[in-house]
Design an enzyme around this catalytic site. Sequence first.
Site, PDB file in Angstrom:
ATOM      1  N   ASP A 139       9.580  92.853  15.398  1.00 15.18           N
ATOM      2  CA  ASP A 139       9.885  92.486  16.941  1.00 15.18           C
ATOM      3  C   ASP A 139      10.758  93.559  17.436  1.00 15.18           C
ATOM      4  O   ASP A 139      11.878  93.873  16.413  1.00 15.18           O
ATOM      5  CB  ASP A 139      10.151  91.440  17.587  1.00 15.18           C
ATOM      6  N   TYR A 145      14.200  85.834   6.626  1.00 10.07           N
ATOM      7  CA  TYR A 145      14.986  86.259   7.961  1.00 10.07           C
ATOM      8  C   TYR A 145      16.144  85.475   8.050  1.00 10.07           C
ATOM      9  O   TYR A 145      16.388  84.015   7.577  1.00 10.07           O
ATOM     10  CB  TYR A 145      13.926  85.709   9.184  1.00 10.07           C
ATOM     11  N   ASP A 193      12.178  84.435  23.211  1.00  8.06           N
ATOM     12  CA  ASP A 193      13.408  85.213  22.824  1.00  8.06           C
ATOM     13  C   ASP A 193      13.960  86.206  24.082  1.00  8.06           C
ATOM     14  O   ASP A 193      13.671  85.483  25.127  1.00  8.06           O
ATOM     15  CB  ASP A 193      13.123  86.310  21.842  1.00  8.06           C
ATOM     16  N   ARG A 200      10.012  83.156  16.225  1.00  9.38           N
ATOM     17  CA  ARG A 200      10.176  82.974  17.764  1.00  9.38           C
ATOM     18  C   ARG A 200       9.420  81.431  18.119  1.00  9.38           C
ATOM     19  O   ARG A 200      10.139  80.638  18.848  1.00  9.38           O
ATOM     20  CB  ARG A 200       9.561  83.942  18.726  1.00  9.38           C
TER      21      ARG A 200
END
Length: 233
Positions: free
Chosen positions: A54, A82, A96, A188
Site C-alpha cells: 500500500d 509486518y 487506514d 488493514r
Amino acid sequence: MEYTRPETYLDGTVLYIDKPLTWTSFDVVNKIRRSLKYHLGIKKIKVGHAGTLDPLATGLVIVCTGKATKQIMQFQDMDKAYTAQVRLGATTPSFDLETEVDQVFPWEHVDQEKIRKVLLEFLGTQEQMPPLFSAKSVDGKRAYVMARKGQQMELKSQKIHISRLELVSVSLPDFTLEVECSKGTYIRSLARDLGMKLDSGAYLTGLRRTRIGPFGLDRAISLEDFGKNLKLL
C-alpha cells in the site's frame, strides 16, 4: 548491495527495495525502469514487482528485471511479515489514514490483557474480507478506483492464514503488532476486525513490511542508493 555490471540487469536480477512512504509499488517499478533505461542507454527492459504494498506502507518490495521476472509468482506465493500500528476508537472507509475518520467508538474498556486475548482468536486459517480501497479487481476495474468515486461494489472474502500475531507495545488507544501471514492477507482488514472484536473501532496508522519468505529488510536498499549504484556503472 551493489550491481556493477550492466548485463546483470539485462540478463535478469532481483532487487530488494525499501519502499518509501506514499509511493505505490508501481511507482517503484516505473522509477527503476526509467533509471535503467537512462543509465544503460536502452529503450526497453522488463521490470516487475512481486507483490503490492500500500502507498501508506513502507518496507520490502521485491523487484525483478529481465528474465528474473519469471520468478515473480514464486515470490508472491511466499509468506509475509509486518510491523503494524493500530489505533482504537475510530474507523475510516479505507481502514487506514488514506481516508478521514467516519465513525468514533469508546475504547476505554480495552486493556492490554483484552488485546492479547483477542489476538489469539485471529491465529490460524480464516476467511477475511478485503478492504474496498484495495487493488482487488471487480468487473475488470480496481476496487480502490471505484471506492474513491463512491461507487458501490461487493468483494468476496478470501482464505488467509496468520501464523504469528504478537503485541509488542501498547499506549492506548494505540498499539503495535508484529504479524506473520500468508499471501493475500490485508493488515488493514485485520485492524478493522480487531476493533470489532474489541467492541470498538480500529484502523491502521502505520505499516512496514519486514520480510517476504526468507528475504528480510536487511537485504533492502533505498531507491536513492539504487540510483547511486547505477551511476557507478
